[in-house]
Design a protein around this motif. Structure first.
Motif, mmCIF file in Angstrom:
data_model
loop_
_atom_site.group_PDB
_atom_site.id
_atom_site.type_symbol
_atom_site.label_atom_id
_atom_site.label_comp_id
_atom_site.label_asym_id
_atom_site.label_seq_id
_atom_site.Cartn_x
_atom_site.Cartn_y
_atom_site.Cartn_z
ATOM 1 N N ALA A 297 0.832 -1.161 0.082
ATOM 2 C CA ALA A 297 -0.128 0.080 0.045
ATOM 3 C C ALA A 297 0.870 1.315 0.123
ATOM 4 N N ARG A 298 0.454 2.061 -0.516
ATOM 5 C CA ARG A 298 1.054 3.554 -0.497
ATOM 6 C C ARG A 298 0.082 4.743 -0.378
ATOM 7 N N TYR A 299 0.235 5.830 0.152
ATOM 8 C CA TYR A 299 -0.579 6.825 0.346
ATOM 9 C C TYR A 299 -0.093 8.020 0.198
ATOM 10 N N ASN A 300 -0.278 9.100 -0.400
ATOM 11 C CA ASN A 300 0.204 10.323 -0.352
ATOM 12 C C ASN A 300 -0.281 11.300 0.760
ATOM 13 N N VAL A 301 0.189 11.584 1.605
ATOM 14 C CA VAL A 301 -0.296 12.239 2.847
ATOM 15 C C VAL A 301 -0.557 13.798 2.481
ATOM 16 N N THR A 302 0.424 14.106 1.728
ATOM 17 C CA THR A 302 0.625 15.813 1.056
ATOM 18 C C THR A 302 0.998 15.448 -0.208
ATOM 19 N N PRO A 303 1.050 16.357 -1.062
ATOM 20 C CA PRO A 303 1.630 16.407 -2.255
ATOM 21 C C PRO A 303 3.127 16.329 -2.276
ATOM 22 N N ALA A 304 3.736 16.592 -1.159
ATOM 23 C CA ALA A 304 5.172 16.204 -0.893
ATOM 24 C C ALA A 304 5.611 15.147 -0.116
ATOM 25 N N TRP A 305 4.562 14.694 0.670
ATOM 26 C CA TRP A 305 4.868 13.596 1.591
ATOM 27 C C TRP A 305 3.947 12.413 1.210
ATOM 28 N N SER A 336 9.155 6.011 4.238
ATOM 29 C CA SER A 336 8.373 7.261 4.546
ATOM 30 C C SER A 336 9.464 8.308 3.669
ATOM 31 N N ASP A 337 8.693 8.976 2.644
ATOM 32 C CA ASP A 337 9.552 9.873 1.529
ATOM 33 C C ASP A 337 8.808 11.281 1.327
ATOM 34 N N TYR A 338 9.980 12.248 1.594
ATOM 35 C CA TYR A 338 9.503 13.584 1.648
ATOM 36 C C TYR A 338 10.107 14.498 0.288
ATOM 37 N N SER A 339 9.397 14.877 -0.673
ATOM 38 C CA SER A 339 9.807 15.499 -1.555
ATOM 39 C C SER A 339 10.359 17.123 -1.325
ATOM 40 N N LEU A 340 11.456 17.292 -1.674
ATOM 41 C CA LEU A 340 12.227 18.743 -1.132
ATOM 42 C C LEU A 340 11.919 19.641 -2.470
ATOM 43 N N SER A 341 11.861 19.053 -3.601
ATOM 44 C CA SER A 341 11.552 19.483 -5.128
ATOM 45 C C SER A 341 11.065 18.487 -5.929
ATOM 46 N N LYS A 342 10.868 18.885 -7.199
ATOM 47 C CA LYS A 342 10.420 17.917 -8.142
ATOM 48 C C LYS A 342 11.440 16.681 -8.290
ATOM 49 N N ARG A 343 12.736 17.011 -8.143
ATOM 50 C CA ARG A 343 13.694 16.310 -8.553
ATOM 51 C C ARG A 343 14.215 15.399 -7.277
ATOM 52 N N THR A 344 14.111 16.128 -5.955
ATOM 53 C CA THR A 344 15.295 15.642 -4.861
ATOM 54 C C THR A 344 14.050 15.207 -3.761
ATOM 55 N N ASP A 345 14.237 14.293 -3.085
ATOM 56 C CA ASP A 345 13.434 13.649 -1.921
ATOM 57 C C ASP A 345 14.386 13.436 -0.807
ATOM 58 N N ILE A 346 13.961 13.232 0.221
ATOM 59 C CA ILE A 346 14.744 12.427 1.521
ATOM 60 C C ILE A 346 13.669 11.512 2.003
ATOM 61 N N TYR A 347 14.395 10.464 2.633
ATOM 62 C CA TYR A 347 13.429 9.193 3.144
ATOM 63 C C TYR A 347 14.078 8.569 4.231
ATOM 64 N N LEU A 348 12.993 8.023 4.871
ATOM 65 C CA LEU A 348 13.480 7.052 5.999
ATOM 66 C C LEU A 348 12.924 5.561 5.849
ATOM 67 N N GLU A 349 13.799 4.717 5.670
ATOM 68 C CA GLU A 349 12.765 3.267 5.490
ATOM 69 C C GLU A 349 13.313 2.444 6.551
ATOM 70 N N GLY A 350 12.666 1.365 6.739
ATOM 71 C CA GLY A 350 12.850 0.250 7.723
ATOM 72 C C GLY A 350 12.290 -1.193 7.093
ATOM 73 N N VAL A 351 13.184 -2.093 7.329
ATOM 74 C CA VAL A 351 12.982 -3.417 6.896
ATOM 75 C C VAL A 351 13.203 -4.698 7.754
#
Length: 391
Positions: A297-305, A336-351
């Motif tokens: 599942a995936r969910y767009n919390v906001t347009p950036a997150w 969890s992935d957050y877009s800083l711009s259209k090209r760049t994002d930062i993320y935190l993932e756990g497996v």
């Protein structure tokens, strides 16, 4: 007075040539982070936690050239050259190949599709993989099924391949790939063929794919390079077959998906337990199978997150002259992935991955894809913080 008409004629000629040449695009992706792993094998039965700089945690680093030339009447010449590397050390991936991710050229028609030749993806990757979270922008490398046994995360490409990809017929697309063995007198040794199709109608997307390789990794000349330095073949076996199906359904900002794949290997002799260039031997030829069931599942919390998650249950079976075991893997992946711009994002993932029922075999230690080292226990946890940019 005669120079001006000559100049205008010359300019018109070059304008026509420039128009016919169409375009060439330079593109790429960079993905780097820091990963904490709770357990990585050191020696014997000893393991230790590790904090390491990592690359390609969501999507492998790459740069490439993509081009097309308009030939008229709806026909185009097309090509892609794509190089994989690691941003942590600058080294080439895919066994040191210059264009190890893709290298192909072909013809495309607006109505009938395209035919391409070169090093390419198989149909399971092309059609079925987008239904999963591994290999996509929403999950990536570490979300792959154990050992990437179904190749949904592009563990290998197909050399010597000819591919047909259809046009989009009201949401329906289909295609096939054949990888030649390139061996005189051994046409079927290390050859590959695959078929796939996908269909999209409104919020629903569905796909299916099949792939078969005869003697995968048996040599360096065929469809799947099996040399010790190629880092291409996850398995060497008499035959490998992969088939599966999946579907996604979107509801507003949310998308849910279900994917099933089955992989069967006949008389397998080696398996990659961290690096395909240093495979682990089974001890004796083994029949091996994996059934992978993924709910995502995936969910767009906001347009950036955006947030995404996947649960995969893998039911395996390993049998040879010495043993018969039925290992089972449970894997939970979060991003969890957050877009800083259209090209760049930062993320935190756990497996989190846990395997049981494989005691006494090379499958016993847990191994999250992309971590590089199997756990000394049957459990492995990895947490990564990173940044990804595209150009």
């Amino acid at each position: 007075m005669k120079i001006k008409p000559l100049f205008l004629a010359s300019a018109a000629m070059w304008a026509t040539v420039a128009h016919a040449q169409s375009s060439v695009t330079l593109y790429g992706l960079l993905d780097a982070g820091v990963t904490y792993t709770n357990n990585q094998h050191v020696s014997g039965s000893t393991g230790h936690s590790n904090v390491q700089a990592t690359a390609g945690n969501l999507n492998s680093d790459r740069w490439g050239l993509r081009g097309s030339e308009d030939l008229g009447a709806g026909m185009s010449a097309i090509f892609t050259l794509e190089s994989g590397f690691s941003i942590t050390n600058g080294k080439l991936s895919q066994g040191g190949r210059l264009f190890g991710r893709q290298a192909w050229v072909g013809l495309a028609n607006d109505q009938y599709g395209s035919v391409t030749l070169g090093r390419q993806y198989d149909s399971v990757v092309d059609y079925l993989a987008p239904m999963s979270l591994t290999g996509t922008l929403y999950g990536g490398t570490q979300f792959a099924h154990p050992f990437d046994n179904d190749n949904l995360d592009n563990a290998f490409r197909v050399d010597n391949a000819i591919k047909y990809s259809s046009a989009n017929y009201r949401g329906l697309k289909f295609g096939g790939v054949y990888g030649f063995s390139n061996q005189p007198g051994a046409f079927a040794d290390n050859r590959l063929y695959s078929l796939g199709a996908s269909y999209t109608a409104g919020p629903l997307s569905a796909a299916a794919g099949y792939m078969e390789i005869n003697q995968p990794g048996a040599n360096s000349t065929g469809a799947v390079d099996g040399t010790s330095t190629s880092a291409d073949a996850p398995f060497t076996a008499q035959r490998q077959r992969v088939w599966g199906a999946g579907a996604n359904y979107s509801i507003g900002a949310a998308t849910v998906g279900l994917v099933w794949t089955q992989t069967k290997l006949d008389n397998a002799t080696t398996i990659s337990t961290g690096s395909a260039s240093s495979p682990t031997k089974f001890g004796s030829a083994s029949d091996l199978s994996f059934n992978n069931y993924e709910l995502n599942a995936r969910y767009n919390v906001t347009p950036a997150w955006r947030i995404s998650s996947a649960y995969t249950f893998t039911d395996g079976h390993l049998s040879n002259a010495a043993t018969s075991v039925r290992p089972k893997w449970n894997q939970i992946s979060l991003l969890s992935d957050y877009s800083l711009s259209k090209r760049t994002d930062i993320y935190l993932e756990g497996v989190y991955q846990h395997v049981n029922g494989a005691s006494g075999t090379v499958l016993n230690g847990a191994l999250i894809n992309g971590i590089g080292t199997q756990s000394a226990t049957n459990t492995q946890v990895a947490v990564t913080a990173g940044i990804r940019t595209r150009f």
